[in-house]
Write a protein that holds these residues in place. Structure first.
Motif, short mmCIF file in Angstrom:
data_model
loop_
_atom_site.label_atom_id
_atom_site.label_comp_id
_atom_site.label_asym_id
_atom_site.label_seq_id
_atom_site.Cartn_x
_atom_site.Cartn_y
_atom_site.Cartn_z
N CYS A 231 -43.61 13.76 41.80
CA CYS A 231 -42.65 14.03 39.94
C CYS A 231 -42.86 12.73 39.15
CB CYS A 231 -41.71 15.06 39.74
SG CYS A 231 -40.87 15.72 38.14
N LEU A 232 -43.01 12.93 37.98
CA LEU A 232 -43.19 11.76 37.30
C LEU A 232 -41.18 11.51 36.30
CD1 LEU A 232 -46.57 11.56 35.71
CD2 LEU A 232 -46.11 9.81 37.26
N LYS A 233 -41.01 12.80 36.78
CA LYS A 233 -39.99 12.40 35.65
C LYS A 233 -40.05 12.75 33.51
CE LYS A 233 -38.08 8.33 37.22
NZ LYS A 233 -37.06 7.80 37.90
N CYS A 234 -41.59 13.34 33.51
CA CYS A 234 -41.89 12.99 32.22
C CYS A 234 -41.90 13.88 31.65
CB CYS A 234 -43.29 12.90 32.18
SG CYS A 234 -43.78 14.47 33.14
N GLY A 235 -40.87 15.38 32.54
CA GLY A 235 -40.10 16.44 31.14
C GLY A 235 -41.82 17.35 30.66
N SER A 236 -42.73 16.71 30.48
CA SER A 236 -43.58 17.68 30.35
C SER A 236 -44.19 19.60 30.81
CB SER A 236 -45.48 17.31 30.30
OG SER A 236 -45.40 15.52 30.30
N LEU A 239 -40.82 20.95 28.56
CA LEU A 239 -40.91 20.08 27.10
C LEU A 239 -42.50 21.16 26.25
CD1 LEU A 239 -40.78 16.35 27.28
CD2 LEU A 239 -39.40 17.53 26.04
N THR A 265 -32.41 17.70 19.85
CA THR A 265 -34.00 17.56 19.91
C THR A 265 -33.89 18.43 21.81
OG1 THR A 265 -35.54 15.82 19.92
CG2 THR A 265 -33.87 15.50 20.82
N TRP A 266 -35.47 18.36 21.74
CA TRP A 266 -35.62 19.39 22.88
C TRP A 266 -35.14 18.60 23.80
CZ3 TRP A 266 -41.40 20.90 22.11
CH2 TRP A 266 -41.15 22.17 20.81
N ILE A 271 -35.88 16.01 33.37
CA ILE A 271 -35.46 14.78 33.10
C ILE A 271 -34.46 14.26 33.64
CG2 ILE A 271 -35.02 12.62 31.15
CD1 ILE A 271 -36.63 14.69 29.08
N GLU A 272 -34.40 12.02 33.98
CA GLU A 272 -33.64 12.44 34.53
C GLU A 272 -32.44 12.31 34.83
OE1 GLU A 272 -34.23 8.18 36.84
OE2 GLU A 272 -33.39 8.73 38.69
N ASP A 273 -31.74 11.98 33.66
CA ASP A 273 -30.36 11.57 33.18
C ASP A 273 -29.85 12.97 32.39
OD1 ASP A 273 -30.08 9.49 33.86
OD2 ASP A 273 -31.24 7.80 32.30
N LYS A 287 -34.85 13.83 42.32
CA LYS A 287 -36.50 14.49 41.83
C LYS A 287 -36.05 16.15 42.74
CE LYS A 287 -39.56 11.66 42.43
NZ LYS A 287 -40.34 10.99 43.43
#
Ligand SMILES: Cc1cc2nc3c(=O)[nH]c(=O)nc-3n(C[C@H](O)[C@H](O)[C@H](O)COP(=O)(O)OP(=O)(O)OC[C@H]3O[C@@H](n4cnc5c(N)ncnc54)[C@H](O)[C@@H]3O)c2cc1C
Ligand code: SF4
Ligand code: SF4
Ligand code: SF4
Ligand code: SF4
Ligand code: SF4
Ligand code: FES
Lengths: 631, 245
Positions: A231-236, A239, A265-266, A271-273, A287
């Protein structure tokens, strides 16, 4: 059934665009993909699309949305609900199903006017999918077709569209713009009823077994770790999802620093935080934990709350995850494959949601009437609501305190409701809002929303023995109940309090602690983790748990009310249990990251529980099996 | 309250970021209502040591820069590093991965021996700073956000999530779906994914997020046909200093 030729449909759409009374949006090309966008002409429509990059949710819950505008010069704020009538053309059934789920989420308990008003002002023209992405599994989720949730539904019949009217809004739209409808002939009727949605991929089992499957494998750490490793923690994945609704709230001042806006905002749980707080704690710090939360939230928690699985099988998450680990079909099928016993499919029915009371992000003003520094980093602010009303809180509840241009923070009310006219907050300076609160002077104003949440049930505890246990800043929320008990002392049986802090200098409400000494109707003990030669300290030295063995209580018949930093709970509860206190006689108050306070933003969740709604005060028996609660 | 006085300094960098500030035009005029610019090489002539906010552009590439920076730190109550060079070491730290003799000859020609040169580093590696606005060039809105928030007495929101978050909100077609490769998944957001919005890709000018998933990202790059060498090159363009830490 009615039919409209494709040419006449184009004229109908162009008529709406020219009329201009509603914004007309539809599916258009975007690069080598598709997206909903404003239509300049009907020719831009691509109703043969497979899937859009983002779902039409963006029109009702935009990526960035102003909630209010503030004026720092007079501490005022005005709600901004930006509504524009709109026609949305070409929504696939799975996205309609997703909107119906979002309707329930935004209406439940506290109705979200920002979403609901936009939704009411829109007409949905649905479109049974002609093409689909290879990732789509809507059919497995029962969302490949819908019987309601649209105003008009189109089915492609080659040279024409079959038109189903789903609402009077839809009917009026067709009438107003003179849509050239005619009755369908037999052939067209047959073509329409033989329509079947295209399928990308499928679950290996009945989706109704998903909640039970997830529950059975919640603790399968190896599974979640292995699946989330890349997982890249990218949130895609969250979102782009039509059923995700988490958001962050932020302030942005204008250049003149006088005006400004508070917007949402979305945000997303991958997302990590997402779940981290100012003190540095991250309540979903790995993760694997974040990844697992997404599947459980969609497949189990929301099912329990609303009676639906919050995934409609659009396949957007799967297609947008670069390491290709976000595909629900793969994850659920993998889980199914490793399940030794295959759980039963249990059909759930969507809960009837009647909209709750409308909430607003606009706070009430309160004025600082007194401020007292305490401990090393704490300040007690005494506040009075400008409208002259009482805060009306229950001990243990919290408020969202705001400073325009800086932000909002959840703070427990520290005073007892028996204290009339004003209320108190005890604030530790740790970040932006709390630093600003410390800098306030008497006469300055803050914004207050709330009180929120479930506090201590003062009625229930009447006649009971009570043992209060406070660690550090935990005394702040605890004090609202403790002082209530002191003010109604005759209503409660035996009352004891244990209070611990790191060093003597960090002790809060020292003057009140001195008063406890003078009373013979309560018993209190104090401890500090450590003290130096210079400290004049006569109490115990050691962590709070060292006080517990020596305290004389009727373990079977005493309610123990525990509030302190996250790490304290495990140890204190262990000591209490060793003393023989049953689970349901332990009461705790928990902290989580919070943004909205009204059960919408998703930040405060521990598993399926919204701490801002069902907490922060909990009976330990109710949460001891909630894995994220006291991990 | 008198207006905060702002001084702008440039170290090794292209000065593109200062131009960016001058280009803020109307926004800048609005902001200038609240601050007074006292030293600004691109736009003004005067110089003074009497300022509250120092905006520093460029990275620290020589020991004598350190003295200057320490002096600035003493004068200013707020120091903001702007641009990738100042914020993360930027392009200048590319040289960290080259043979010093080579780049010294390349940059200073036959006078190479006269100059001390050492590893290029971000301003924060030399003095403590209040905020860093990465980007090459910087994003105007973010710069204004930083100045506004610091004037309001709060820390700015510099995101700790990757560009992909903004990219998704902007409904872009992902570069990987256009046959390109992108370092957005490990790059700190805050530019509103501007390059991808324009149809290209992110090459990482804002530097890495804290704790980036480099291995997972490398696997993605390799799965899209990059060789390990090309992958490393992709990372080094902007991540020179940070990648070493
Ligand atoms: C129910 C509840 C009661 C609380 N009661 C008190 C209290 O009585 N006294 C006190 O000093 N603190 C209390 N806190 C903690 C307090 O909310 C945080 O310290 C505060 O939000 C930090 O905000 P900041 O802007 O100063 O920090 P920043 O780091 O600038 O935080 C930015 C934002 O993140 C969110 N956030 C950060 N930390 C937390 C957190 N711990 N909890 C929730 N949201 C967070 C907030 O929205 C905050 O505005 C309570 C928290 C909760 C959830
Ligand atoms: S899209 Fe994939 S990589 Fe990105 S957060 Fe989701 S699961 Fe992780
Ligand atoms: S979880 Fe994935 S497939 Fe399911 S609705 Fe969300 S984006 Fe679509
Ligand atoms: S918590 Fe649920 S709604 Fe929120 S981002 Fe995660 S999956 Fe989506
Ligand atoms: S284009 Fe780059 S930044 Fe955008 S989603 Fe794709 S990888 Fe992320
Ligand atoms: S998209 Fe990437 S390269 Fe472009 S400005 Fe943002 S961080 Fe820099
Ligand atoms: S859901 Fe927003 S704080 Fe609980």
């Amino acid at each position: 059934m009615k039919v409209i030729s494709k040419g006449d449909f184009t004229s109908f759409v162009n008529g709406m665009i020219q009329d201009g009374s509603s914004k007309v949006v539809g599916v258009k090309e975007k690069g080598n993909a598709f997206a909903f966008g404003d239509l300049g002409t009907a020719d831009e429509l691509r109703l043969d699309y497979d899937v859009t990059l983002l779902p039409p949710k963006k029109y009702f819950f935009p990526q960035r949305e102003t909630l209010l505008r503030f004026d720092r010069t007079n501490d005022s704020a005005q709600s901004v609900v930006d509504v524009e009538p709109m026609v949305i053309i070409g929504v696939h059934p799975y996205d309609i199903a997703a909107l119906q789920q979002m309707d329930a989420v935004f209406a439940e308990s506290n109705a979200d006017p920002y979403y609901m008003k936009k939704r009411e002002a829109a007409v949905i023209i649905g479109m049974n999918a002609v093409n689909t992405s290879e990732w789509n599994f809507a059919a497995s989720m029962g969302a490949e077709s819908v019987s309601d949730g649209y105003d008009i539904m189109l089915t492609d019949l080659g040279g024409s569209y079959a038109v189903e009217v789903g609402s009077s809004k839809g009917e009026n739209l067709l009438l107003t713009h003179g849509a050239a409808l005619r009755e369908a002939n037999g052939e067209e009727q047959a073509a329409c009823s033989s329509y079947s949605a295209p399928v990308g991929k499928s679950l290996d089992f009945d989706a109704a077994a998903i909640p039970a499957l997830l529950r059975a494998h919640y603790g399968n750490e190896a599974f979640w770790e292995e699946h989330s490793e890349k997982c890249l923690k990218c949130g895609s994945c969250v979102l782009v999802c039509p059923t995700c609704y988490c958001f962050d709230v932020k302030d942005e001042a204008d250049l003149d620093l006088k005006g400004g806006e508070r917007y949402r905002t979305w945000d997303g749980c991958l997302i990590e935080d997402f779940a981290s707080v100012a003190s540095g704690e991250n309540f979903r710090g790995t993760k694997a934990a974040r990844y697992r939360h997404r599947y459980n939230k969609k497949g189990d928690y929301l099912n329990e709350r609303f009676g639906f699985t919050a995934c409609v099988g659009c396949g957007r998450c799967s297609s947008q995850c670069l390491p290709d680990i976000a595909d629900p079909v793969k994850v659920f099928n993998d889980l199914w494959a490793v399940a030794d016993t295959k759980p039963q499919a249990i059909e759930s029915t969507p809960a009837e949601i009647s909209p709750g009371e409308e909430y607003s992000f606009v706070p009430r003003n309160a004025t600082v009437v007194n401020k007292t520094a305490m401990g090393t980093t704490e300040m007690v602010l005494e506040l009075k609501l400008d409208d002259g009303s009482e805060l009306g809180h229950q001990p243990g509840q919290f408020v969202e305190v705001s400073a325009f241009g800086i932000g909002e923070a959840p703070i427990s009310v520290s005073s007892s409701p028996t204290h009339r006219g004003t209320f108190e907050l005890c604030v530790r300076k740790i970040g932006n809002v709390t630093t600003k609160l410390h800098a306030l002077e008497v006469g300055d104003k803050v914004g207050i929303r709330g009180p929120f949440g479930v506090g201590f049930d003062t009625e229930f505890f009447k006649g009971k023995n009570l043992l209060f246990i406070a660690g550090g800043l935990g005394l702040a929320p605890l004090r609202s109940f403790f002082n209530f008990v002191l003010d109604n002392r005759a209503d409660y049986a035996d009352v004891k309090i244990l209070y611990g802090c790191k060093v003597p200098g960090e002790m809060l409400f020292g003057n009140e602690v001195a008063d406890w000494d003078a009373r013979d109707d309560i018993d209190h003990r104090m401890t500090v983790d450590s003290c130096t030669e210079e400290d004049t300290w006569e109490g115990n030295v050691g962590v709070i748990t060292t006080l517990i063995p020596g305290v004389d209580i009727d373990a079977e018949d005493t309610y123990c009310i525990v509030v302190g930093p996250p790490i304290m709970y495990r140890f204190v509860i262990k000591s209490l249990k060793e003393k023989g206190v049953p689970d349901d006689k332990i009461i705790v108050s928990l902290e989580r990251r919070m943004k909205c306070g009204v059960g919408k933003c998703g930040h405060c969740q521990m598993n399926g529980i919204y701490v801002c709604q069902e907490g922060p005060v909990f009976n330990y028996a109710d949460i001891k099996d909630v894995p994220e609660a006291l991990e | 309250m008198s207006k905060p006085r702002v001084a702008i300094f440039d170290f090794a960098g292209c000065e593109g970021d200062e131009l960016q500030i001058v280009n803020l035009e109307e926004s800048l005029l609005g902001l200038l209502g609240h601050v007074e610019v006292v030293t600004f090489r691109e736009a003004m002539k005067e110089r003074t040591d009497d300022y509250d906010i120092a905006i520093v552009e460029g990275s620290c590439t020589r020991p004598e820069d350190e003295e200057k920076l320490k002096h600035i730190r003493e004068c200013a109550s707020i120091v903001i590093a702007i641009g990738s060079c100042a914020a993360i070491g930027g392009i200048n730290s590319l040289k960290n991965h080259l043979d010093p003799a080579w780049y010294r000859a390349e940059v200073y020609g036959d006078k190479a021996d006269w100059f001390d040169t050492y590893k290029a580093r971000p301003i924060s590696a030399v003095i403590p700073i209040e905020a860093a606005v990465p980007g090459c060039p910087i994003d105007r809105d973010e710069f204004l956000h930083v100045v506004k928030t610091l004037l309001l007495g709060r820390t700015p929101d510099i995101p700790n999530y990757p560009i992909c978050v903004e990219c998704k909100k902007n409904e872009n077609v992902c570069a990987f779906d256009r046959g390109e490769v992108c370092v957005g998944p490990v790059t700190r957001a805050g530019c509103n994914s501007c390059c991808v919005n324009e149809g290209t890709k992110c090459w990482g000018c804002r530097g890495l997020i804290d704790d980036p998933e480099k291995n997972a990202h490398m696997e993605v790059l390799e799965a899209h046909g990059l060789t390990p060498d090309e992958v490393i090159k992709n990372f080094q363009t902007y991540f020179g200093w940070e990648g070493d830490q």
